[in-house]
Scaffold this motif. Structure first.
Motif, short mmCIF file in Angstrom:
data_model
loop_
_atom_site.label_atom_id
_atom_site.label_comp_id
_atom_site.label_asym_id
_atom_site.label_seq_id
_atom_site.Cartn_x
_atom_site.Cartn_y
_atom_site.Cartn_z
N HIS A 42 33.16 76.15 10.49
CA HIS A 42 34.16 76.78 11.34
C HIS A 42 35.48 76.96 10.59
N GLN A 43 35.91 75.93 9.90
CA GLN A 43 37.17 76.03 9.15
C GLN A 43 37.07 77.06 8.04
N MET A 44 35.92 77.16 7.40
CA MET A 44 35.74 78.15 6.34
C MET A 44 35.78 79.57 6.92
N TYR A 45 35.18 79.76 8.08
CA TYR A 45 35.27 81.08 8.74
C TYR A 45 36.73 81.45 8.99
N ARG A 46 37.50 80.50 9.50
CA ARG A 46 38.91 80.78 9.78
C ARG A 46 39.68 81.10 8.50
N THR A 47 39.43 80.34 7.45
CA THR A 47 40.11 80.57 6.17
C THR A 47 39.82 81.98 5.65
N LEU A 48 38.54 82.35 5.69
CA LEU A 48 38.15 83.68 5.21
C LEU A 48 38.74 84.78 6.09
N PHE A 49 38.80 84.52 7.39
CA PHE A 49 39.37 85.52 8.29
C PHE A 49 40.80 85.84 7.89
N PHE A 50 41.62 84.83 7.74
CA PHE A 50 43.03 85.08 7.42
C PHE A 50 43.19 85.65 6.02
N ARG A 51 42.28 85.30 5.11
CA ARG A 51 42.33 85.90 3.77
C ARG A 51 42.02 87.39 3.85
N TYR A 52 40.97 87.74 4.57
CA TYR A 52 40.62 89.16 4.72
C TYR A 52 41.74 89.93 5.43
N MET A 53 42.31 89.34 6.46
CA MET A 53 43.37 90.03 7.21
C MET A 53 44.60 90.27 6.34
N SER A 54 44.94 89.29 5.50
CA SER A 54 46.11 89.45 4.63
C SER A 54 45.89 90.55 3.59
N GLN A 55 44.61 90.84 3.31
CA GLN A 55 44.27 91.91 2.37
C GLN A 55 43.95 93.23 3.08
N ALA A 56 44.22 93.24 4.39
CA ALA A 56 43.95 94.42 5.23
C ALA A 56 42.47 94.81 5.23
N LYS A 57 41.59 93.84 5.02
CA LYS A 57 40.14 94.09 5.09
C LYS A 57 39.68 93.80 6.53
N TYR A 58 40.12 94.67 7.44
CA TYR A 58 39.93 94.40 8.86
C TYR A 58 38.47 94.46 9.29
N VAL A 59 37.74 95.43 8.75
CA VAL A 59 36.34 95.58 9.13
C VAL A 59 35.53 94.36 8.67
N GLU A 60 35.78 93.95 7.41
CA GLU A 60 35.08 92.77 6.90
C GLU A 60 35.41 91.53 7.73
N ALA A 61 36.68 91.38 8.08
CA ALA A 61 37.10 90.23 8.89
C ALA A 61 36.40 90.24 10.25
N ARG A 62 36.38 91.42 10.88
CA ARG A 62 35.78 91.52 12.21
C ARG A 62 34.27 91.25 12.15
N GLU A 63 33.59 91.86 11.19
CA GLU A 63 32.14 91.70 11.11
C GLU A 63 31.76 90.25 10.81
N LEU A 64 32.55 89.59 9.95
CA LEU A 64 32.26 88.20 9.62
C LEU A 64 32.45 87.30 10.83
N MET A 65 33.53 87.54 11.59
CA MET A 65 33.78 86.71 12.77
C MET A 65 32.74 86.97 13.85
#
Length: 323
Positions: A42-65
């Motif tokens: 769970h913590q790794m998912y959250r970490t990756l989410f905020f990393r993707y969002m900071s890089q404007a990789k919104y689709v990747e963030a959404r699909e991963l979540m």
């Protein structure tokens, strides 16, 4: 031309690499969950989410979540799944993603998997409906309302399902749900009340088409209603005549109709309130002197229909927004 083609190929390669990277990450996270390392995953998912969002990789963030939420749901990890579901919404909000049927289906899927009694579900559906409105001010996209209604129907949460059907354009689905609702929860003497309320409320929302469809479907499919019209139940005859009047009748016809069927209309104190509103919307009846409906009945009407201004310019087939 050659440079444009090369650029497009480069974009495709980058996209493929990004997708491949996401898939590799998903594989590692899935392995952690399968091993039962829920907190770490769970913590790794959250970490990756905020990393993707900071890089404007919104689709990747959404699909991963989204895939992560489904994975946690499949392992009955409701809290982690609900948290990732909220992050799906956050990615949609911050990316200003276009509302599509696929995205609405994904949101409805997450909703259907949440614990019906969890506070997270209430927060999720409120936020999802707000996003789905696309900033129009309306309370939710009709397609999302329809899918939420179906999910709640499967849970036999008929009253909540009914609310969402009212704000969809699915009159047939609403009627089928009401037939089951009446059969499972109602008395035989109430078969007409279930559909009358729905028709009147659809008309208050200026949704003539759904009002007509829900009435026709319900009266044809309900096992306790004999073939009509005319019907054995006076209230059903009143609703039938009302739908005909709304489609092309005069104020005189509407007034006489309401007078003749007062015994049926008095079965529910809300009916006259709904009919006052219908008279204003379809027959040019001036509003009452009071600026808004008062008391308990007024609260119900206002929550259902929104303010007077909300109805201006609405198409007959579209629900109007709530306050």
């Amino acid at each position: 031309m050659a440079s444009m083609m090369a650029e497009q190929e480069g974009l495709k390669c980058n996209s493929a690499r990004n997708r491949g990277g996401v898939q590799r990450v998903e594989g590692k996270l899935r392995a952690s969950v399968e091993k039962g390392d829920y907190y770490e995953a769970h913590q790794m998912y959250r970490t990756l989410f905020f990393r993707y969002m900071s890089q404007a990789k919104y689709v990747e963030a959404r699909e991963l979540m989204y895939s992560g939420a489904l994975l946690f749901f499949s392992h009955n990890q409701q809290n982690s799944a609900a948290d990732l579901s909220m992050l799906v919404l956050e990615s949609l909000e911050k990316s200003k993603a276009e509302v599509t049927e696929d995205l609405l289906e994904n949101l409805a899927k997450l909703f259907s998997l949440m614990d019906p009694n969890s506070p997270e579900r209430v927060a999720f559906v409120s936020r999802a409906l707000k996003w789905s409105s696309g900033g129009s001010g309306k309370l939710g996209h009709p397609v999302l309302h329809q899918q939420l209604a179906i999910a709640l129907w499967k849970e036999q949460n008929y009253s909540e399902s009914r609310y969402h059907f009212l704000h969809s354009s699915d009159g047939e689905g609403c009627a089928n749900m009401l037939v089951e609702y009446s059969t499972v929860k109602g008395y035989r003497s109430e078969v007409d009340i279930f559909v009358a309320q729905a028709v009147l409320q659809f008309l208050c929302l200026k949704n003539k088409n759904s009002a007509s469809v829900v009435f026709t479907t319900y009266t044809q499919k309900h096992p306790s209603i004999e073939e009509g019209p005319p019907f054995v139940q006076p209230l059903l005859n009143f609703i039938w005549f009302l739908l005909l009047a709304v489609d092309g009748g005069t104020l005189t016809v509407f007034t006489v109709l309401c007078e003749q069927y007062q015994p049926s209309i008095k079965r529910d104190p809300m009916y006259n309130e709904y009919l006052d509103r219908i008279g204003q919307l379809f027959f040019g009846v001036p509003p009452k002197q009071t600026s808004s409906y008062g008391g308990i009945l007024g609260n119900i009407l206002n929550s259902l229909m929104g303010s007077e201004d909300d109805t201006e310019g609405q198409d007959d087939s579209s629900p109007i927004e709530l306050d």
